[in-house]
Design an enzyme around this catalytic site. Structure first.
Site, PDB file in Angstrom:
ATOM      1  N   ASP A  20     -17.969   7.070  -2.725  1.00  0.00           N
ATOM      2  CA  ASP A  20     -17.484   5.839  -2.100  1.00  0.00           C
ATOM      3  C   ASP A  20     -17.971   5.689  -0.662  1.00  0.00           C
ATOM      4  O   ASP A  20     -18.497   6.637  -0.065  1.00  0.00           O
ATOM      5  CB  ASP A  20     -15.942   5.779  -2.144  1.00  0.00           C
ATOM      6  CG  ASP A  20     -15.280   7.134  -1.927  1.00  0.00           C
ATOM      7  OD1 ASP A  20     -15.910   8.016  -1.294  1.00  0.00           O
ATOM      8  OD2 ASP A  20     -14.144   7.329  -2.380  1.00  0.00           O
ATOM      9  N   ASN A  41      -1.622   8.986  -2.981  1.00  0.00           N
ATOM     10  CA  ASN A  41      -1.015   8.069  -3.947  1.00  0.00           C
ATOM     11  C   ASN A  41      -1.596   8.268  -5.352  1.00  0.00           C
ATOM     12  O   ASN A  41      -1.392   7.442  -6.234  1.00  0.00           O
ATOM     13  CB  ASN A  41      -1.228   6.616  -3.504  1.00  0.00           C
ATOM     14  CG  ASN A  41      -2.712   6.257  -3.420  1.00  0.00           C
ATOM     15  OD1 ASN A  41      -3.579   7.104  -3.633  1.00  0.00           O
ATOM     16  ND2 ASN A  41      -3.003   5.007  -3.106  1.00  0.00           N
ATOM     17  N   HIS A  72      -4.891   8.427  -6.044  1.00  0.00           N
ATOM     18  CA  HIS A  72      -6.222   7.832  -6.280  1.00  0.00           C
ATOM     19  C   HIS A  72      -7.279   8.924  -6.445  1.00  0.00           C
ATOM     20  O   HIS A  72      -7.128  10.041  -5.948  1.00  0.00           O
ATOM     21  CB  HIS A  72      -6.600   6.813  -5.191  1.00  0.00           C
ATOM     22  CG  HIS A  72      -6.934   7.368  -3.846  1.00  0.00           C
ATOM     23  ND1 HIS A  72      -6.635   6.719  -2.674  1.00  0.00           N
ATOM     24  CD2 HIS A  72      -7.572   8.508  -3.453  1.00  0.00           C
ATOM     25  CE1 HIS A  72      -7.076   7.426  -1.653  1.00  0.00           C
ATOM     26  NE2 HIS A  72      -7.640   8.509  -2.093  1.00  0.00           N
ATOM     27  N   GLU A  85      -7.591   2.866  -6.516  1.00  0.00           N
ATOM     28  CA  GLU A  85      -6.196   2.844  -6.100  1.00  0.00           C
ATOM     29  C   GLU A  85      -5.292   2.523  -7.307  1.00  0.00           C
ATOM     30  O   GLU A  85      -5.781   2.006  -8.319  1.00  0.00           O
ATOM     31  CB  GLU A  85      -5.994   1.775  -5.018  1.00  0.00           C
ATOM     32  CG  GLU A  85      -6.846   1.970  -3.764  1.00  0.00           C
ATOM     33  CD  GLU A  85      -6.324   3.079  -2.843  1.00  0.00           C
ATOM     34  OE1 GLU A  85      -5.732   4.062  -3.324  1.00  0.00           O
ATOM     35  OE2 GLU A  85      -6.539   2.972  -1.612  1.00  0.00           O
TER      36      GLU A  85
HETATM   37  C1  F6R Z   1     -13.378  10.581  -0.667  1.00  0.00           C
HETATM   38  C2  F6R Z   1     -12.539  10.149  -1.795  1.00  0.00           C
HETATM   39  C3  F6R Z   1     -11.063  10.198  -1.735  1.00  0.00           C
HETATM   40  C4  F6R Z   1     -10.518  11.524  -1.205  1.00  0.00           C
HETATM   41  C5  F6R Z   1      -8.998  11.509  -1.174  1.00  0.00           C
HETATM   42  C6  F6R Z   1      -8.419  12.785  -0.590  1.00  0.00           C
HETATM   43  O1  F6R Z   1     -14.747  10.440  -0.970  1.00  0.00           O
HETATM   44  O2  F6R Z   1     -13.082   9.714  -2.765  1.00  0.00           O
HETATM   45  O3  F6R Z   1     -10.540   9.972  -3.017  1.00  0.00           O
HETATM   46  O4  F6R Z   1     -10.976  12.565  -2.013  1.00  0.00           O
HETATM   47  O5  F6R Z   1      -8.541  10.408  -0.436  1.00  0.00           O
HETATM   48  O6  F6R Z   1      -8.774  12.842   0.767  1.00  0.00           O
HETATM   49  P1  F6R Z   1      -8.488  14.149   1.641  1.00  0.00           P
HETATM   50  O7  F6R Z   1      -9.355  15.208   1.095  1.00  0.00           O
HETATM   51  O8  F6R Z   1      -8.881  13.754   3.052  1.00  0.00           O
HETATM   52  O9  F6R Z   1      -7.035  14.438   1.493  1.00  0.00           O
END
Ligand code: F6R
Length: 244
Positions: free
Chosen positions: A68, A137, A139, A144
């Site tokens: 992403d 959450n 995701h 989301e």
């Molecule tokens: C990032 C991504 C997100 C993160 C998720 C957890 O490329 O796709 O899904 O993996 O938000 O983020 P952290 O590791 O910062 O808790």
């Protein structure tokens, strides 16, 4: 069926994850790797860089697809995911940058940005090993909670909880981009193998629901229960809500 590796702490989780990546790279030097950003994989990337510096890994034939990117940010912006993955990993190993891919945040026409990325995924895929983190959450990538599981790359309006969680990387809440381009669940699902990394007590409850609750787009990571080859590497804290 999700295979679970229990790590004592973040350091051990990162080392175990690096071991899986290094095994994949050795087994298939021209692998297509699916990469994630955020706080969780930082230790994994440090371990990969160290393995490269010790002469234990060759990245020269790999291709990569990141999950992403924030809409509106260029790769030179220190907050962009392209900048993150360059500075955490690519700048320190012998990867061919032209074979590394992140959705184009500067493309402001969502349809074009998403179509281009889906074409790239179709051309390069399937991904051999897809890394995922878990959002607070539930995701995965920036898929989301929703009424459906989106299949292809799409433009999302980030959840307020995601914006809040990612605020730590910015000077203020107002600076966190509100929209992003993300690979869809269908593309993530077409990976041959998925590696989910989760750390910390803050993710314990959502991880438990994702692994043992109903499969629902309201908790996107729950779909991983249906993938044939998912490995979860998590520390004790993240596993603290699940039975041993
Ligand atoms: C990032 C991504 C997100 C993160 C998720 C957890 O490329 O796709 O899904 O993996 O938000 O983020 P952290 O590791 O910062 O808790």
């Amino acid at each position: 069926m999700v295979k679970i590796y229990r790590s004592r702490n973040y350091r051990e989780m990162s080392e175990t994850a690096a071991g899986l990546f290094l095994a994949q790279i050795r087994k298939k030097p021209d692998s297509v790797l699916g990469l994630a950003t955020g706080g969780t994989p930082v230790g994994l990337y440090q371990n990969l860089v160290q393995a490269y510096q010790r002469g234990e890994a060759d990245f020269s034939r790999l291709s990569t697809l990141n999950l992403d990117e924030y809409q509106g940010l260029s790769g030179e912006d220190p907050h962009s995911y392209r900048y993150f993955i360059n500075t955490q990993l690519f700048d320190h190993v012998n990867i061919e940058k032209t074979r590394t891919h992140v959705p184009d945040g500067t493309e402001l026409h969502p349809e074009k940005a998403c179509r281009d990325y889906d074409r790239l995924i179709a051309r390069l895929g399937p991904v051999d090993l897809q890394l995922l983190g878990l959002g607070p959450n539930g995701h995965i990538a920036f898929n989301e909670p929703d009424d459906i599981f989106p299949s292809g790359t799409h433009c999302v309006t980030l959840d307020s909880s995601t914006i809040e969680a990612n605020r730590r990387f910015f000077r203020s809440l107002g600076e966190v981009p509100k929209r992003a381009y993300t690979m869809g669940i269908g593309s993530i699902f077409s990976a041959r193998q998925i590696l989910l990394l989760v750390s910390g007590t803050g993710k314990a409850e959502i991880l438990k629901q994702a692994l043992s609750g109903p499969v629902t787009p309201r908790l996107p990571a729950s779909i991983l229960q249906f993938h044939p080859d998912v490995t979860l590497i998590a520390d004790e804290d993240a596993l603290s809500s699940l039975p041993r």
